[in-house]
Scaffold this motif. Structure first.
Motif, PDB file in Angstrom:
ATOM      1  N   GLY A 231      31.468  -6.813   7.146  1.00 41.24           N
ATOM      2  CA  GLY A 231      31.185  -7.199   8.442  1.00 41.24           C
ATOM      3  C   GLY A 231      30.233  -8.595   8.600  1.00 41.24           C
ATOM      4  O   GLY A 231      30.238  -8.946   9.725  1.00 41.24           O
ATOM      5  N   GLY A 232      29.457  -8.533   7.508  1.00 42.42           N
ATOM      6  CA  GLY A 232      28.472  -9.643   7.423  1.00 42.42           C
ATOM      7  C   GLY A 232      28.889 -10.989   7.106  1.00 42.42           C
ATOM      8  O   GLY A 232      30.145 -11.192   7.052  1.00 42.42           O
ATOM      9  N   SER A 233      27.988 -11.799   6.858  1.00 39.50           N
ATOM     10  CA  SER A 233      28.343 -13.249   6.695  1.00 39.50           C
ATOM     11  C   SER A 233      27.570 -13.785   5.377  1.00 39.50           C
ATOM     12  O   SER A 233      26.514 -13.155   5.238  1.00 39.50           O
ATOM     13  CB  SER A 233      27.914 -14.176   7.928  1.00 39.50           C
ATOM     14  N   LEU A 234      28.202 -14.732   4.807  1.00 40.24           N
ATOM     15  CA  LEU A 234      27.611 -15.544   3.640  1.00 40.24           C
ATOM     16  C   LEU A 234      27.884 -16.982   3.601  1.00 40.24           C
ATOM     17  O   LEU A 234      29.268 -17.346   4.044  1.00 40.24           O
ATOM     18  CB  LEU A 234      27.886 -14.675   2.537  1.00 40.24           C
ATOM     19  N   SER A 235      27.198 -17.828   3.268  1.00 37.03           N
ATOM     20  CA  SER A 235      27.554 -19.117   2.948  1.00 37.03           C
ATOM     21  C   SER A 235      27.328 -19.518   1.562  1.00 37.03           C
ATOM     22  O   SER A 235      26.394 -19.364   0.967  1.00 37.03           O
ATOM     23  CB  SER A 235      26.760 -20.203   3.937  1.00 37.03           C
ATOM     24  N   LEU A 236      28.405 -20.162   0.946  1.00 41.15           N
ATOM     25  CA  LEU A 236      28.403 -20.907  -0.338  1.00 41.15           C
ATOM     26  C   LEU A 236      28.362 -22.289  -0.365  1.00 41.15           C
ATOM     27  O   LEU A 236      28.848 -22.821   0.783  1.00 41.15           O
ATOM     28  CB  LEU A 236      29.697 -20.351  -1.141  1.00 41.15           C
ATOM     29  N   SER A 237      27.683 -22.621  -1.268  1.00 40.92           N
ATOM     30  CA  SER A 237      27.625 -24.266  -1.434  1.00 40.92           C
ATOM     31  C   SER A 237      27.896 -24.524  -2.784  1.00 40.92           C
ATOM     32  O   SER A 237      27.717 -23.978  -3.920  1.00 40.92           O
ATOM     33  CB  SER A 237      26.011 -24.802  -1.391  1.00 40.92           C
TER      34      SER A 237
ATOM     35  N   LEU B   5      31.455 -23.315   1.878  1.00 37.30           N
ATOM     36  CA  LEU B   5      32.380 -22.148   2.388  1.00 37.30           C
ATOM     37  C   LEU B   5      31.582 -21.119   3.193  1.00 37.30           C
ATOM     38  O   LEU B   5      30.865 -20.548   2.617  1.00 37.30           O
ATOM     39  CB  LEU B   5      33.046 -21.544   1.340  1.00 37.30           C
ATOM     40  N   GLN B   6      31.890 -21.129   4.495  1.00 34.75           N
ATOM     41  CA  GLN B   6      31.188 -20.307   5.439  1.00 34.75           C
ATOM     42  C   GLN B   6      32.076 -19.142   5.417  1.00 34.75           C
ATOM     43  O   GLN B   6      33.241 -19.227   5.708  1.00 34.75           O
ATOM     44  CB  GLN B   6      30.732 -20.884   6.674  1.00 34.75           C
ATOM     45  N   MET B   7      31.626 -17.778   5.334  1.00 30.43           N
ATOM     46  CA  MET B   7      32.194 -16.492   5.423  1.00 30.43           C
ATOM     47  C   MET B   7      31.772 -15.607   6.354  1.00 30.43           C
ATOM     48  O   MET B   7      30.759 -15.473   6.127  1.00 30.43           O
ATOM     49  CB  MET B   7      32.317 -15.979   3.880  1.00 30.43           C
ATOM     50  N   LYS B   8      32.706 -14.846   7.257  1.00 26.30           N
ATOM     51  CA  LYS B   8      32.162 -14.157   8.120  1.00 26.30           C
ATOM     52  C   LYS B   8      33.145 -12.947   8.181  1.00 26.30           C
ATOM     53  O   LYS B   8      34.237 -13.071   7.796  1.00 26.30           O
ATOM     54  CB  LYS B   8      31.879 -14.667   9.512  1.00 26.30           C
ATOM     55  N   SER B   9      32.564 -11.916   8.753  1.00 26.53           N
ATOM     56  CA  SER B   9      33.534 -10.635   8.827  1.00 26.53           C
ATOM     57  C   SER B   9      33.980 -10.440   7.463  1.00 26.53           C
ATOM     58  O   SER B   9      35.074  -9.993   7.416  1.00 26.53           O
ATOM     59  CB  SER B   9      34.763 -10.853   9.958  1.00 26.53           C
ATOM     60  N   LEU B  10      33.065 -10.209   6.487  1.00 25.75           N
ATOM     61  CA  LEU B  10      33.514 -10.107   5.330  1.00 25.75           C
ATOM     62  C   LEU B  10      33.828  -8.649   4.887  1.00 25.75           C
ATOM     63  O   LEU B  10      33.472  -7.767   5.529  1.00 25.75           O
ATOM     64  CB  LEU B  10      32.231 -10.288   4.193  1.00 25.75           C
TER      65      LEU B  10
ATOM     66  N   SER C 252      26.318 -22.108  -5.406  1.00 30.06           N
ATOM     67  CA  SER C 252      25.166 -21.339  -5.054  1.00 30.06           C
ATOM     68  C   SER C 252      25.436 -20.669  -3.980  1.00 30.06           C
ATOM     69  O   SER C 252      26.505 -20.927  -3.082  1.00 30.06           O
ATOM     70  CB  SER C 252      23.940 -22.379  -5.041  1.00 30.06           C
ATOM     71  N   GLY C 253      24.688 -19.647  -3.462  1.00 29.38           N
ATOM     72  CA  GLY C 253      24.574 -18.790  -2.224  1.00 29.38           C
ATOM     73  C   GLY C 253      25.401 -17.329  -2.408  1.00 29.38           C
ATOM     74  O   GLY C 253      25.518 -17.106  -1.325  1.00 29.38           O
ATOM     75  N   GLY C 254      25.957 -17.178  -3.491  1.00 33.45           N
ATOM     76  CA  GLY C 254      26.349 -15.759  -3.828  1.00 33.45           C
ATOM     77  C   GLY C 254      25.425 -14.615  -3.260  1.00 33.45           C
ATOM     78  O   GLY C 254      24.186 -14.933  -3.401  1.00 33.45           O
ATOM     79  N   GLY C 255      25.638 -13.638  -3.356  1.00 35.23           N
ATOM     80  CA  GLY C 255      24.891 -12.270  -3.049  1.00 35.23           C
ATOM     81  C   GLY C 255      25.739 -11.062  -2.584  1.00 35.23           C
ATOM     82  O   GLY C 255      27.051 -10.980  -2.654  1.00 35.23           O
TER      83      GLY C 255
ATOM     84  N   THR D  37      35.425 -20.603   6.791  1.00 35.77           N
ATOM     85  CA  THR D  37      35.377 -22.040   7.107  1.00 35.77           C
ATOM     86  C   THR D  37      35.059 -22.844   5.989  1.00 35.77           C
ATOM     87  O   THR D  37      33.923 -22.807   5.513  1.00 35.77           O
ATOM     88  CB  THR D  37      34.774 -22.362   8.378  1.00 35.77           C
ATOM     89  N   ILE D  38      35.915 -23.866   5.457  1.00 30.76           N
ATOM     90  CA  ILE D  38      35.560 -24.852   4.577  1.00 30.76           C
ATOM     91  C   ILE D  38      35.013 -26.314   5.283  1.00 30.76           C
ATOM     92  O   ILE D  38      35.876 -26.545   6.067  1.00 30.76           O
ATOM     93  CB  ILE D  38      36.668 -25.261   3.550  1.00 30.76           C
ATOM     94  N   SER D  39      33.947 -26.601   4.679  1.00 35.14           N
ATOM     95  CA  SER D  39      33.749 -27.974   4.925  1.00 35.14           C
ATOM     96  C   SER D  39      32.812 -28.900   3.845  1.00 35.14           C
ATOM     97  O   SER D  39      32.627 -28.126   2.952  1.00 35.14           O
ATOM     98  CB  SER D  39      32.467 -27.874   6.242  1.00 35.14           C
ATOM     99  N   ARG D  40      32.606 -30.058   4.096  1.00 28.52           N
ATOM    100  CA  ARG D  40      32.240 -31.025   3.158  1.00 28.52           C
ATOM    101  C   ARG D  40      31.180 -31.964   3.890  1.00 28.52           C
ATOM    102  O   ARG D  40      31.635 -32.334   4.833  1.00 28.52           O
ATOM    103  CB  ARG D  40      32.997 -31.631   2.098  1.00 28.52           C
ATOM    104  N   ASP D  41      30.106 -32.336   3.117  1.00 28.84           N
ATOM    105  CA  ASP D  41      29.319 -33.597   3.393  1.00 28.84           C
ATOM    106  C   ASP D  41      29.177 -34.524   2.476  1.00 28.84           C
ATOM    107  O   ASP D  41      28.664 -34.274   1.319  1.00 28.84           O
ATOM    108  CB  ASP D  41      27.879 -32.652   3.685  1.00 28.84           C
TER     109      ASP D  41
END
Length: 124
Positions: free
Chosen positions: A15-21, A81-86, A7-10, A69-73
């Protein structure tokens, strides 16, 4: 087996940011190395990032290094997946995937389980 739902696409401007889960269910989440891949129209699916079971090790494609940046909980059975400077060239369907081995974690054939994908579109 493990089931994966992204989820989290769009749509975002360059230059913007988006976070995927990616939420996992089924077999114990910590059994899996988790990865993100993407596939642009007319192109092959490619590796983006991967993270080891304990989060100790992360891997990135050169094209996203320093921006993603990839991370996991593990308590939430979720990988991010946190994405910046797209950039417009980041436009693709992004897939979450699970593998049972950290060896060759950048290789698509190591991943046995896949989500359905989420669209990320970066406008110029």
């Amino acid at each position: 087996q493990v089931q994966l739902v992204e989820s989290g696409g769009g749509l975002v401007q360059a230059g913007g940011s988006l976070s995927l889960s990616c939420a996992a269910s089924g077999r114990t989440f910590t059994s899996y190395v988790m990865g993100w891949f993407r596939q642009a129209p007319g192109k092959e699916r490619e590796f983006v990032a991967a993270i080891s079971r304990s989060t100790t090790n992360t891997y990135y494609a050169d094209s996203v290094k320093g921006r993603f940046t990839i991370s996991r909980d593990n308590a939430k059975n979720t990988v991010y997946l946190q994405m910046k400077s797209l950039k417009p060239e980041d436009t693709a369907v992004y897939y979450c995937a699970a593998a049972t081995s950290l060896l060759r974690a950048t290789m698509i054939d190591q991943y046995a389980y896949w989500g359905q994908g989420t669209q990320v579109t970066v406008s110029s």
